[in-house]
Design an enzyme around this catalytic site. Structure first.
Site, PDB file in Angstrom:
ATOM      1  N   PRO A  35      -7.084  27.573  -5.600  1.00 20.44           N
ATOM      2  CA  PRO A  35      -7.186  28.462  -4.921  1.00 20.44           C
ATOM      3  C   PRO A  35      -8.687  29.147  -5.118  1.00 20.44           C
ATOM      4  O   PRO A  35      -8.540  30.151  -5.626  1.00 20.44           O
ATOM      5  CB  PRO A  35      -6.009  28.792  -3.673  1.00 20.44           C
ATOM      6  CG  PRO A  35      -5.025  27.604  -4.802  1.00 20.44           C
ATOM      7  CD  PRO A  35      -5.711  27.429  -5.744  1.00 20.44           C
ATOM      8  N   GLU A  36      -9.782  29.431  -3.935  1.00 23.42           N
ATOM      9  CA  GLU A  36     -10.282  30.352  -4.358  1.00 23.42           C
ATOM     10  C   GLU A  36     -10.383  31.761  -3.270  1.00 23.42           C
ATOM     11  O   GLU A  36      -9.901  31.527  -2.595  1.00 23.42           O
ATOM     12  CB  GLU A  36     -11.767  29.472  -3.973  1.00 23.42           C
ATOM     13  CG  GLU A  36     -12.134  28.005  -5.816  1.00 23.42           C
ATOM     14  CD  GLU A  36     -13.479  27.685  -5.398  1.00 23.42           C
ATOM     15  OE1 GLU A  36     -14.276  28.395  -5.402  1.00 23.42           O
ATOM     16  OE2 GLU A  36     -13.161  26.259  -5.930  1.00 23.42           O
TER      17      GLU A  36
ATOM     18  N   LYS B  22      -9.876  35.837  -6.712  1.00 19.72           N
ATOM     19  CA  LYS B  22      -8.506  35.584  -6.544  1.00 19.72           C
ATOM     20  C   LYS B  22      -7.077  36.276  -6.798  1.00 19.72           C
ATOM     21  O   LYS B  22      -6.094  34.886  -7.166  1.00 19.72           O
ATOM     22  CB  LYS B  22      -8.677  34.308  -8.049  1.00 19.72           C
ATOM     23  CG  LYS B  22      -9.854  33.528  -7.827  1.00 19.72           C
ATOM     24  CD  LYS B  22     -10.294  32.817  -8.183  1.00 19.72           C
ATOM     25  CE  LYS B  22     -11.106  31.876  -8.314  1.00 19.72           C
ATOM     26  NZ  LYS B  22     -11.524  30.718  -9.359  1.00 19.72           N
TER      27      LYS B  22
ATOM     28  N   ARG C 139     -10.673  45.493 -14.492  1.00 18.14           N
ATOM     29  CA  ARG C 139     -11.141  43.875 -15.149  1.00 18.14           C
ATOM     30  C   ARG C 139     -12.135  42.865 -14.514  1.00 18.14           C
ATOM     31  O   ARG C 139     -12.647  42.479 -14.739  1.00 18.14           O
ATOM     32  CB  ARG C 139     -10.152  43.193 -16.236  1.00 18.14           C
ATOM     33  CG  ARG C 139      -9.623  44.482 -17.409  1.00 18.14           C
ATOM     34  CD  ARG C 139      -9.181  43.049 -18.368  1.00 18.14           C
ATOM     35  NE  ARG C 139      -8.087  43.090 -17.266  1.00 18.14           N
ATOM     36  CZ  ARG C 139      -6.824  43.417 -17.699  1.00 18.14           C
ATOM     37  NH1 ARG C 139      -6.474  44.373 -18.179  1.00 18.14           N
ATOM     38  NH2 ARG C 139      -5.747  42.314 -16.594  1.00 18.14           N
TER      39      ARG C 139
ATOM     40  N   ASN D 271     -15.066  26.492  -8.456  1.00 18.53           N
ATOM     41  CA  ASN D 271     -15.578  25.388  -9.400  1.00 18.53           C
ATOM     42  C   ASN D 271     -16.626  25.192  -7.745  1.00 18.53           C
ATOM     43  O   ASN D 271     -17.191  24.020  -7.991  1.00 18.53           O
ATOM     44  CB  ASN D 271     -14.461  23.905  -9.239  1.00 18.53           C
ATOM     45  CG  ASN D 271     -15.364  23.676 -10.441  1.00 18.53           C
ATOM     46  OD1 ASN D 271     -16.100  24.140 -11.774  1.00 18.53           O
ATOM     47  ND2 ASN D 271     -14.848  22.100 -10.311  1.00 18.53           N
TER      48      ASN D 271
ATOM     49  N   ARG E 214     -14.419  22.998 -17.067  1.00 16.50           N
ATOM     50  CA  ARG E 214     -14.045  23.007 -15.294  1.00 16.50           C
ATOM     51  C   ARG E 214     -15.260  22.366 -15.262  1.00 16.50           C
ATOM     52  O   ARG E 214     -16.592  21.793 -15.387  1.00 16.50           O
ATOM     53  CB  ARG E 214     -14.668  24.023 -14.435  1.00 16.50           C
ATOM     54  CG  ARG E 214     -13.153  24.679 -14.847  1.00 16.50           C
ATOM     55  CD  ARG E 214     -11.542  24.432 -14.347  1.00 16.50           C
ATOM     56  NE  ARG E 214     -12.110  24.015 -12.563  1.00 16.50           N
ATOM     57  CZ  ARG E 214     -11.739  24.634 -12.111  1.00 16.50           C
ATOM     58  NH1 ARG E 214     -10.861  26.139 -12.076  1.00 16.50           N
ATOM     59  NH2 ARG E 214     -11.256  24.182 -10.738  1.00 16.50           N
TER      60      ARG E 214
END
Length: 311
Positions: free
Chosen positions: A2-3, A52, A165, A208, A301
């Site tokens: 899931p993006e 994400k 981060r 991706n 990926r």
């Protein structure tokens, strides 16, 4: 995986259906039993998505951090209030609905198709099905989490450390300062842009699919070092990510082809194969130049790109 658009949609579901409610928290699977005990009976006060990752704030300063990873998904049941945009479109892969957001759950879909219709009353909440890591239950809605990469209880200082981060997320901050933060990191790195876009410390939410599609839309070779890119090129990448992310949040689909109308647009919204320029089109002719789309591995990926349009 899931993006970013999916996680923002999940946060909206929680904002609409859980924020302000006292919830029972459990771990039917047992792997989050200690964390569930710390949160059980508390009120959810806020829901945030950053790239994400999602953060649920509870009273008394506790937070639940969720990273869905490759296989994670939330499933909702009960009297679900519409928390998603009216433009949302359900697709044929079952990846976008009011009741399930995240990685596809084909086993669950098959199970649902095989269920027999009975006159038995609907029980709320239904017993957990499968490996439910966390169950959040209010008086009217239940949310079950399966398969996350990360699921942990944090205090405010720990949440701040995690967020610091993460790279900028244009849905949260579309300012020039956020754009310039992304730009400055990219333009000082010798790392290929195909890797930088997947680095969540550089920019939040790109996975991706969006990586491959953004690079094609920009006609950029994935192997180009970040420091070799001009200022206007990196600014354009940021603007395109903000544009595509917003479309994804509003529709529920990673629609990356522009200027589709009528039946062609409807077909693309319902079928992934018609939605993208290069993603998962290896060996097929480029929609622009006819050159076969290439598949290679980058940053562990799969990367799809056109060696002519992106030369």
């Amino acid at each position: 995986m899931p993006e970013g658009h999916s996680v923002h949609r999940i946060a909206r579901q929680f904002q609409r259906n859980f924020v302000g409610s006292r919830v029972a928290v459990s771990s039917p699977q047992g792997r989050f039993a200690e964390g569930a005990a710390r949160l059980d009976g508390r009120v959810i006060t806020a829901a945030h998505a950053v790239g994400k990752q999602m953060f649920l704030e509870f009273d008394d300063g506790l937070w639940l951090r969720i990273h869905l990873g490759l296989y994670g998904a939330w499933e909702f049941a009960g009297d679900i209030l519409m928390g998603l945009p009216e433009a949302s479109v359900l697709d044929s892969d079952g990846e976008n609905s009011l009741r399930s957001i995240g990685a596809p759950r084909r086993a669950r879909l098959r199970m649902s198709e095989e269920e027999k219709v009975t006159d038995a009353p609907v029980v709320f909440p239904a017993p957990p099905v499968g490996q439910v890591r966390v169950r959040l239950l209010s008086d009217t809605v239940v949310a079950d989490l399966r398969g996350p990469t990360a699921c942990e209880v944090l205090d405010p200082q720990q949440v701040e450390t995690v967020m610091l981060r993460l790279g900028p997320d244009p849905e949260l901050d579309g300012s020039e300062a956020a754009r310039d933060r992304f730009t400055s990191v990219v333009r000082r790195k010798p790392t290929p842009i195909g890797r930088l876009l997947m680095d969540q410390s550089v920019v939040s939410g790109i996975g991706n699919v969006y990586r491959a599609e953004m690079l094609f839309r920009a006609r950029l070779n994935p192997h180009t070092p970040g420091k070799a890119l001009g200022l206007s090129t990196v600014h354009a990448l940021w603007a395109d990510w903000a544009y595509l992310l917003h479309i994804g949040i509003e529709t529920g689909q990673m629609m990356t082809r522009d200027n589709l109308t009528g039946p062609e647009l409807a077909r693309a919204m319902k079928n992934r194969v018609d939605r993208h320029w290069v993603y998962k089109r290896e060996g097929l002719p480029c929609r622009v130049c006819g050159t076969h789309i290439v598949l290679e591995e980058m940053a562990a990926r799969k990367l799809y790109w056109c060696p002519r349009c992106q030369s």
